[in-house]
Design a protein around this motif. Sequence first.
Motif, PDB file in Angstrom:
ATOM      1  N   VAL A 367       0.604  -1.108   0.015  1.00 37.49           N
ATOM      2  CA  VAL A 367       0.253  -0.058   0.051  1.00 37.49           C
ATOM      3  C   VAL A 367       0.831   1.161  -0.023  1.00 37.49           C
ATOM      4  O   VAL A 367       0.479   2.051  -0.676  1.00 37.49           O
ATOM      5  CB  VAL A 367      -0.962  -0.006   1.179  1.00 37.49           C
ATOM      6  CG1 VAL A 367      -1.477   1.424   1.653  1.00 37.49           C
ATOM      7  CG2 VAL A 367      -2.065  -1.092   0.952  1.00 37.49           C
ATOM      8  N   LYS A 368       1.897   1.213   0.859  1.00 34.09           N
ATOM      9  CA  LYS A 368       2.865   2.371   0.797  1.00 34.09           C
ATOM     10  C   LYS A 368       3.456   2.737  -0.449  1.00 34.09           C
ATOM     11  O   LYS A 368       3.398   3.928  -0.782  1.00 34.09           O
ATOM     12  CB  LYS A 368       3.989   2.119   1.834  1.00 34.09           C
ATOM     13  CG  LYS A 368       4.946   3.140   2.035  1.00 34.09           C
ATOM     14  CD  LYS A 368       5.912   3.019   2.924  1.00 34.09           C
ATOM     15  CE  LYS A 368       6.887   4.038   3.495  1.00 34.09           C
ATOM     16  NZ  LYS A 368       8.287   3.733   4.331  1.00 34.09           N
ATOM     17  N   GLU A 369       3.739   1.547  -1.254  1.00 34.65           N
ATOM     18  CA  GLU A 369       4.372   1.903  -2.795  1.00 34.65           C
ATOM     19  C   GLU A 369       3.323   2.682  -3.498  1.00 34.65           C
ATOM     20  O   GLU A 369       3.698   3.749  -4.075  1.00 34.65           O
ATOM     21  CB  GLU A 369       4.653   0.666  -3.374  1.00 34.65           C
ATOM     22  CG  GLU A 369       6.332  -0.075  -2.542  1.00 34.65           C
ATOM     23  CD  GLU A 369       6.233  -1.319  -3.402  1.00 34.65           C
ATOM     24  OE1 GLU A 369       7.547  -1.401  -3.802  1.00 34.65           O
ATOM     25  OE2 GLU A 369       5.507  -2.292  -3.327  1.00 34.65           O
ATOM     26  N   VAL A 370       2.185   2.208  -3.341  1.00 39.19           N
ATOM     27  CA  VAL A 370       1.066   2.820  -4.305  1.00 39.19           C
ATOM     28  C   VAL A 370       0.945   4.244  -4.007  1.00 39.19           C
ATOM     29  O   VAL A 370       0.440   4.983  -4.831  1.00 39.19           O
ATOM     30  CB  VAL A 370      -0.277   1.673  -4.481  1.00 39.19           C
ATOM     31  CG1 VAL A 370      -1.165   2.516  -5.110  1.00 39.19           C
ATOM     32  CG2 VAL A 370       0.161   0.330  -4.862  1.00 39.19           C
ATOM     33  N   GLN A 371       0.884   4.451  -2.622  1.00 37.80           N
ATOM     34  CA  GLN A 371       0.395   5.798  -2.268  1.00 37.80           C
ATOM     35  C   GLN A 371       1.491   6.498  -2.680  1.00 37.80           C
ATOM     36  O   GLN A 371       1.213   7.956  -2.898  1.00 37.80           O
ATOM     37  CB  GLN A 371       0.222   5.986  -0.687  1.00 37.80           C
ATOM     38  CG  GLN A 371      -1.077   4.968  -0.075  1.00 37.80           C
ATOM     39  CD  GLN A 371      -1.060   5.011   1.418  1.00 37.80           C
ATOM     40  OE1 GLN A 371      -0.016   4.734   2.004  1.00 37.80           O
ATOM     41  NE2 GLN A 371      -2.399   5.075   2.023  1.00 37.80           N
ATOM     42  N   GLN A 372       2.816   6.449  -2.423  1.00 33.73           N
ATOM     43  CA  GLN A 372       3.826   7.147  -2.958  1.00 33.73           C
ATOM     44  C   GLN A 372       3.887   7.494  -4.567  1.00 33.73           C
ATOM     45  O   GLN A 372       4.281   8.560  -4.564  1.00 33.73           O
ATOM     46  CB  GLN A 372       5.136   6.556  -2.489  1.00 33.73           C
ATOM     47  CG  GLN A 372       5.266   6.694  -0.854  1.00 33.73           C
ATOM     48  CD  GLN A 372       6.592   5.778  -0.493  1.00 33.73           C
ATOM     49  OE1 GLN A 372       7.193   5.256  -1.058  1.00 33.73           O
ATOM     50  NE2 GLN A 372       6.938   6.257   0.765  1.00 33.73           N
ATOM     51  N   LEU A 373       3.551   6.348  -5.048  1.00 27.82           N
ATOM     52  CA  LEU A 373       3.513   6.605  -6.588  1.00 27.82           C
ATOM     53  C   LEU A 373       2.302   7.304  -7.157  1.00 27.82           C
ATOM     54  O   LEU A 373       2.386   7.979  -8.228  1.00 27.82           O
ATOM     55  CB  LEU A 373       3.543   5.160  -7.270  1.00 27.82           C
ATOM     56  CG  LEU A 373       4.911   4.473  -7.167  1.00 27.82           C
ATOM     57  CD1 LEU A 373       4.810   3.077  -7.570  1.00 27.82           C
ATOM     58  CD2 LEU A 373       5.895   5.258  -8.070  1.00 27.82           C
ATOM     59  N   LEU A 374       1.206   7.192  -6.478  1.00 23.36           N
ATOM     60  CA  LEU A 374      -0.176   7.957  -6.922  1.00 23.36           C
ATOM     61  C   LEU A 374      -0.579   8.790  -5.745  1.00 23.36           C
ATOM     62  O   LEU A 374      -1.578   8.612  -5.365  1.00 23.36           O
ATOM     63  CB  LEU A 374      -1.086   6.773  -7.256  1.00 23.36           C
ATOM     64  CG  LEU A 374      -0.544   5.928  -8.219  1.00 23.36           C
ATOM     65  CD1 LEU A 374      -1.570   4.669  -8.543  1.00 23.36           C
ATOM     66  CD2 LEU A 374      -0.333   6.574  -9.624  1.00 23.36           C
ATOM     67  N   PRO A 375      -0.072  10.063  -5.401  1.00 20.82           N
ATOM     68  CA  PRO A 375      -0.608  10.823  -4.484  1.00 20.82           C
ATOM     69  C   PRO A 375      -1.528  11.700  -4.575  1.00 20.82           C
ATOM     70  O   PRO A 375      -2.240  12.648  -4.057  1.00 20.82           O
ATOM     71  CB  PRO A 375       0.471  11.529  -3.999  1.00 20.82           C
ATOM     72  CG  PRO A 375       1.723  11.453  -5.177  1.00 20.82           C
ATOM     73  CD  PRO A 375       1.239  10.500  -5.896  1.00 20.82           C
ATOM     74  N   GLU A 376      -1.960  11.970  -6.218  1.00 19.52           N
ATOM     75  CA  GLU A 376      -2.578  13.222  -6.699  1.00 19.52           C
ATOM     76  C   GLU A 376      -3.865  13.029  -5.989  1.00 19.52           C
ATOM     77  O   GLU A 376      -4.811  12.112  -6.312  1.00 19.52           O
ATOM     78  CB  GLU A 376      -2.636  13.082  -8.342  1.00 19.52           C
ATOM     79  CG  GLU A 376      -1.183  13.187  -8.919  1.00 19.52           C
ATOM     80  CD  GLU A 376      -0.758  11.560  -8.876  1.00 19.52           C
ATOM     81  OE1 GLU A 376      -1.392  10.725  -8.568  1.00 19.52           O
ATOM     82  OE2 GLU A 376       0.377  11.393  -9.436  1.00 19.52           O
ATOM     83  N   PRO A 377      -4.644  14.075  -5.673  1.00 21.70           N
ATOM     84  CA  PRO A 377      -6.283  14.047  -5.338  1.00 21.70           C
ATOM     85  C   PRO A 377      -6.930  13.947  -6.673  1.00 21.70           C
ATOM     86  O   PRO A 377      -6.454  14.533  -7.523  1.00 21.70           O
ATOM     87  CB  PRO A 377      -6.363  15.304  -4.657  1.00 21.70           C
ATOM     88  CG  PRO A 377      -5.145  16.299  -5.158  1.00 21.70           C
ATOM     89  CD  PRO A 377      -4.100  15.488  -5.416  1.00 21.70           C
ATOM     90  N   VAL A 378      -8.330  13.445  -6.431  1.00 20.68           N
ATOM     91  CA  VAL A 378      -8.940  13.305  -7.236  1.00 20.68           C
ATOM     92  C   VAL A 378     -10.295  14.191  -7.346  1.00 20.68           C
ATOM     93  O   VAL A 378     -10.784  14.057  -6.492  1.00 20.68           O
ATOM     94  CB  VAL A 378      -9.707  12.009  -7.633  1.00 20.68           C
ATOM     95  CG1 VAL A 378     -10.461  11.692  -8.541  1.00 20.68           C
ATOM     96  CG2 VAL A 378      -8.594  10.664  -7.670  1.00 20.68           C
ATOM     97  N   GLY A 379     -10.208  15.014  -8.266  1.00 21.21           N
ATOM     98  CA  GLY A 379     -11.368  16.287  -8.260  1.00 21.21           C
ATOM     99  C   GLY A 379     -12.595  15.315  -8.701  1.00 21.21           C
ATOM    100  O   GLY A 379     -12.720  14.671  -9.510  1.00 21.21           O
ATOM    101  N   GLY A 380     -13.563  16.099  -7.925  1.00 20.66           N
ATOM    102  CA  GLY A 380     -15.060  15.685  -8.256  1.00 20.66           C
ATOM    103  C   GLY A 380     -15.473  14.579  -7.526  1.00 20.66           C
ATOM    104  O   GLY A 380     -16.503  14.221  -7.480  1.00 20.66           O
ATOM    105  N   ALA A 381     -14.641  14.048  -6.664  1.00 16.25           N
ATOM    106  CA  ALA A 381     -14.991  12.887  -5.574  1.00 16.25           C
ATOM    107  C   ALA A 381     -15.771  13.167  -4.687  1.00 16.25           C
ATOM    108  O   ALA A 381     -16.033  14.512  -4.154  1.00 16.25           O
ATOM    109  CB  ALA A 381     -13.957  11.729  -5.514  1.00 16.25           C
TER     110      ALA A 381
END
Length: 748
Positions: A367-381
């Motif tokens: 989970v840590k690896e994925v969170q570090q690689l994909l930290p961008e917020p998703v707009g409109g959620a």
Amino acid sequence: MPAGGKASRTSCPLPQSSASHKAPNRLIHEKSPYLLQHAYNPVDWYPWGQEAFDKAKKENKPIFLSVGYSTCHWCHMMEEESFQNEEIGRLLNEDFVSVKVDREERPDVDKVYMTFVQATSSGGGWPMNVWMTPSLQPFVGGTYFPPEDGLTRVGFRTVLTRIRDQWKQNKDTLLENSQRVTTALLARSEISVGDRQLPPSAATMNSRCFQQLDEGYDEEYGGFAEAPKFPTPVILSFLFSYWLSHRVTQDGPRAQQMALHTLKMMANGGIRDHVGQGFHRYSTDRQWHIPHFEKMLYDQAQLSVVYSQAFQISGDEFYSDVAKGILQYVTRSLSHRSGGFYSAEDADSPPERGMKPKEGAFYVWTVKEVQQLLPEPVGGASEPLTSGQLLMKHYGLNEAGNISSTQDPKGELQGQNVLTVRYSLELTAARFGLDVEAVSSLLNTGLEKLFQARKHRPKAHLDSKMLAAWNGLMVSGFAVTGAVLGIEKFVTQATNGAKFLKRHMFDVASGRLKRTCYAGTGATVEHSNPPCWGFLEDYAFVVRGLLDLYEASQESSWLEWALRLQDTQDKLFWDSRGGGYFCSEAELGADLPLRLKDDQDGAEPSANSVSAHNLLRLHGFTGHKDWMDKCVRLLTAFSERMRRVPVALPEMVRALSAQQQTLKQIVICGDPQAKDTKALVQCVHSIYVPNKVLILADGDPSSFLSRQLPFLGTLRRVEDQATAYIFENQACSMPITEPSELRKQLHQ
């Protein structure tokens, strides 16, 4: 015993820790990656050959035969635990003549002794270990042995000492038992027409095969076993074929649903590599979740075809996208620069450079690896959400890892996750208040970032051996998928694969195929000396590939070569007395106690099953009655096996149906480069019509096909337009010029 995939420690297939301070044994001179992995063992290994047999006879010692392949997990477990052990090496060297065989190089040796192991023990698999007399008759066999005795298993050291003592004290009894077992296996393995004149009823065999599959079908997750679960494309192809001929019955739609559901569950499961595409070898669980991570060329080849067929039948682009992903993976990771295809990628790799390899390390995520690689917020959620959280929800990742301890007995994958689709795009979108297109785009972007990050991990060992048989299957994969989806670059890649086979794996002087070649430095290709000549499966699978390539490209030179190879196959392997084809040449396997005919469609189809289809198609392309007669005789020889266990030969049952229903000859008269000709050809490719040959008649009376089928010269274009004719059951359709009408006729 399960066959797995333990890899080399780096890009080199030799264990560096042992190679650095030990003198190599004679396997150092071999080309096989598997044999090279044993080149620094303290065991005095011999490759399969006369030198080893002569030594055993001269010194009156039993032969210890060990068979495996380079991406086999349990083979490497035994290599590390036993064959690197100095004391075990001394026992083997003093009391046995030890022979190491790569099963992918010598499938004939593997088949003969696996038949013995399966007949005398609780199962089979690799590593396969057999003790035999100097005359090559087996008397003890098994699979993986731990080095020392345990609670439930006898250790390898104990087995060696017991066999050594028995050989010295009771050799005559061992020899008698060996002769008795060999005689029994000869009788049991005989496949012959006997006093039968014709093969069994296709309708009966179809029905029984379907019923057996229906009884074992997993309604929830698809597939046909609890665990482990293998892809088995031959079964899925059978179900599609069964559906086509039983559409108006209750069983037809059921067969289609079974195949499509299985393919969808496999593609959503962890057996598919969602980051880099392609399929792993099998699932260790019923849900297709945790795979055994090695990737085999023959799986990619067959699955690309069956996913393309699923698209033809359903029209659902989900299946065509999977097929394209498989071929993208093969292009990127299993392709030689000269056009050939490598055999496999291993299951194990070091988590980090310098570390010991672990199962699946290249493919799993925390989970840590994925969170570090994909930290961008998703707009409109509808709630605070990052790209990483979205991907982890959709693919079922969690903090503790999604791999159970029962699937990870060594604890190598604690806290790790295998990506597997948990929800549909629609459900994931609804969960976070997003639209489906946005979720699809975000997930694809996330997977691409994981793919780029994964490039920096140590890669698993690549088995760069190239086999004619598997290359033939892969030519089919690219040709069929390219034709069905109308993707020309895939057909071009199939053409390059066929050119590679002709340039590097075909001996012009003798007309024979070579079994193997190997990647050299740069783009070079190396061969063993003397060459390893092709087996039945090499000819059968290459001929199938060439026939598929002709239909995809309309280049008749590939059809001509297929005919020549079939002639050679008939000369080398046909059993003129009993019918059907032997797996190996009589001369090549002269030392072996058995000469067998492969009678099971498994992870790969039986070469006899494929040959039955090839003979039917060649008869359709040429009208040569001899090939139809051979097909009928082959099917008759396997009658008893089909009657007894039709589910063991689904590909042959398909051939039986095609033979008894007759093939469609679809002839398109036109200029190969004209748009109207291409439109008719693409129409044929877009429809699921398994029992057919597609012939392009360009109007040249001197062409290869015109010489084979003189009636082509009587066919005319209507008003100078490309025109299709369908021949079936001695009848010809009216001329067809419109793709919509051709589609209608082919759907009947």
